[in-house]
Design a protein around this motif. Structure first.
Motif, PDB file in Angstrom:
ATOM      1  N   ASN A 289      -2.561  10.396   3.252  1.00 17.55           N
ATOM      2  CA  ASN A 289      -1.745   9.575   2.363  1.00 17.55           C
ATOM      3  C   ASN A 289      -0.325  10.097   2.210  1.00 17.55           C
ATOM      4  O   ASN A 289       0.447   9.582   1.404  1.00 17.55           O
TER       5      ASN A 289
ATOM      6  N   GLU B  24       2.487   7.495   2.922  1.00 17.65           N
ATOM      7  CA  GLU B  24       2.625   6.476   1.882  1.00 17.65           C
ATOM      8  C   GLU B  24       3.303   7.051   0.639  1.00 17.65           C
ATOM      9  O   GLU B  24       4.191   6.414   0.051  1.00 17.65           O
TER      10      GLU B  24
ATOM     11  N   GLU C 236       6.947   5.850  -0.955  1.00 20.89           N
ATOM     12  CA  GLU C 236       7.092   5.443  -2.351  1.00 20.89           C
ATOM     13  C   GLU C 236       8.211   6.211  -3.041  1.00 20.89           C
ATOM     14  O   GLU C 236       9.001   5.640  -3.804  1.00 20.89           O
TER      15      GLU C 236
ATOM     16  N   TRP D 228       5.120  -6.353   1.922  1.00 22.17           N
ATOM     17  CA  TRP D 228       4.564  -5.633   0.784  1.00 22.17           C
ATOM     18  C   TRP D 228       4.649  -6.500  -0.466  1.00 22.17           C
ATOM     19  O   TRP D 228       5.435  -7.441  -0.560  1.00 22.17           O
TER      20      TRP D 228
ATOM     21  N   SER E  42       1.108  -2.419   0.622  1.00 23.30           N
ATOM     22  CA  SER E  42       1.094  -3.251   1.828  1.00 23.30           C
ATOM     23  C   SER E  42       0.412  -4.580   1.534  1.00 23.30           C
ATOM     24  O   SER E  42      -0.620  -4.630   0.856  1.00 23.30           O
TER      25      SER E  42
END
Length: 439
Positions: A44, A47, A51, A179, A197
């Motif tokens: 992760n 991601e 962010e 997104w 997403s």
């Protein structure tokens, strides 16, 4: 209206009252800590990193930050997609300063483009694969060939995913952004908004109708292909060191393929321990060898060689003594002709009762040093206590005065500060190890 404590501030670890400089400083720190290259085992990481970059884009720009503070993500949905703010620093510049290049070099995203657009991928995702190796592999070097499977661009539709001239349509759910915003409760009467997403188009921003999809790839634009790869484990490589096969990763239409990254994981060895370029092992010797010396093959090394050692004449070896065999440690990475040192802890095996029964006790007593004399002066009260054998494991597990009895007993002789009984003075050698090995 006072700024609300929402998730973007929490992503960067700053309060809503933070200044622009504090936001920049926090982003730099977070970027170093959570960059995917620094966290190869975290699926992760990419991601999380994206962010944080999106949060930075919004909060570093005074205009978008004000809209966010007033109206939340709904107020910046048309502005938070990319580009430097009027008073802020371009995120690409932050990436370049932190990692020696733009975001495309490490993360595969380009934050340019019109406001509200999706980040442009400038590189495919890397495939990170743990690979188990033995200490022998790292000592001797090894070439490994393996069958792998990767995604390649479909040859029938050339990566379009559609039949003939069929074109995908913009996704209605995300309006082509790839997104959508998701609101989650993060506390009593507190809600946070994050970007996820799109579940309809899987982040592509567009979709093909079922009847327009390519027969070979079923509209996915790529198909699986079996390949054969070879990696070279070089002598002296370290645990967790990476071997990179540049461009050998999965293909995606419109972007160069990512890399295949093998992360070496060293398996525990039955005889040797490693610290940098040095090795540690334990060898058992007999009581006769401890008292009279030895000259024999002391151990078998990681390359199968027998290592012959002769102890100095007149040297009595005590249990736990250590010696250094210089230049018998690990090969130095990229300079295998140079090696670290091999530290050997010598344990003395006492003879058993059967051996004692086979000799004359009087003759043995005459050869050995005299026994200790009785304590003088004697205590006023003397109790006779029976002899009983015990298990050292039980003693180790018994706490004494709040700490383990053996916590300060045997100090590590491998890299410790205490004086060692060496047969040769040790130089203060230090060998650096590279983190990454591109191939």
């Amino acid at each position: 209206m006072a700024p609300r404590e929402t998730e973007l501030y929490e992503l960067l670890g700053v309060p809503p009252s933070a200044t622009t400089d504090e936001i920049k400083k926090a982003y730099r720190k977070k970027a170093r800590e959570h960059h995917p290259d620094k966290n190869p085992d975290d699926p992760n990481a990419g991601e999380k990193f994206q962010e944080m970059a999106a949060a930075y884009e919004i909060l570093v720009d005074e205009d978008t930050r004000d809209m966010y503070d007033r109206y939340g993500m709904g107020g910046v949905s048309g502005k938070g997609g990319g580009g430097p703010g009027p008073g802020g620093m371009d995120p690409a510049d932050i990436f370049a300063e932190l990692f020696g290049g733009g975001p495309g070099m490490h993360f595969g995203f380009d934050f340019g483009g019109p406001p509200g657009s999706r980040p442009r991928r400038s590189k495919g995702e890397d495939s990170v694969i743990p690979y188990n190796v033995t200490l022998e592999d790292l000592y001797n070097g090894k070439s490994v060939k393996m069958n792998m499977e990767k995604e390649i661009v479909c040859s029938l539709c050339k990566g379009s995913g559609g039949k003939g001239s069929a074109k995908p349509k913009q996704c209605a759910k995300c309006e082509g952004k790839g997104w959508t915003f998701i609101q989650t409760q993060i506390g009593p009467n507190r809600y946070g908004t994050t970007r996820a997403s799109c579940s309809e188009c899987h982040g592509h921003g567009e979709k093909l109708r079922e009847k327009d999809r390519c027969k070979k790839c079923k509209g996915t634009k790529t198909v699986k292909e079996k390949t054969r790869q070879e990696i070279f484990i070089e002598r002296g490589m370290a645990d967790r060191q990476r071997i990179i096969l540049a461009g050998a990763g999965d293909e995606e239409p419109g972007v160069p393929p990512g890399d295949v990254v093998f992360v070496l994981k060293t398996q525990p060895h039955s005889s040797f321990e490693r610290s940098g370029n040095d090795l540690l092992t334990t060898v058992h010797i007999t009581l006769s060898e401890a008292l009279l010396g030895f000259s024999r093959i002391l151990l078998t090394h990681l390359d199968g060689r027998g290592v012959h050692v002769t102890s100095p004449k007149g040297k009595i070896i005590k249990p736990g003594d250590s010696i250094i065999l210089r230049n018998e440690g690990m090969p130095v990475y990229k300079n295998p002709g140079q090696k670290g040192h091999l530290y050997v802890i010598l344990e003395v095996d006492m003879p058993d009762e059967q051996w004692l029964k086979s000799i004359n006790p009087k003759a043995l007593e005459a050869l050995l040093p005299p026994k200790k004399t009785e304590m003088e002066p004697k205590p006023a009260v003397i109790d006779e206590v029976p002899f009983e054998e015990g298990d050292i494991v039980d003693v180790r597990e018994t706490p004494f005065a709040g700490s383990n009895f053996f916590d300060h007993g045997f100090d590590a002789q491998f890299g410790g500060d205490d004086e060692e009984d060496e047969w040769e003075d040790e130089d203060d050698d230090s060998h650096g190890e590279p983190e990454c090995r591109p191939q």
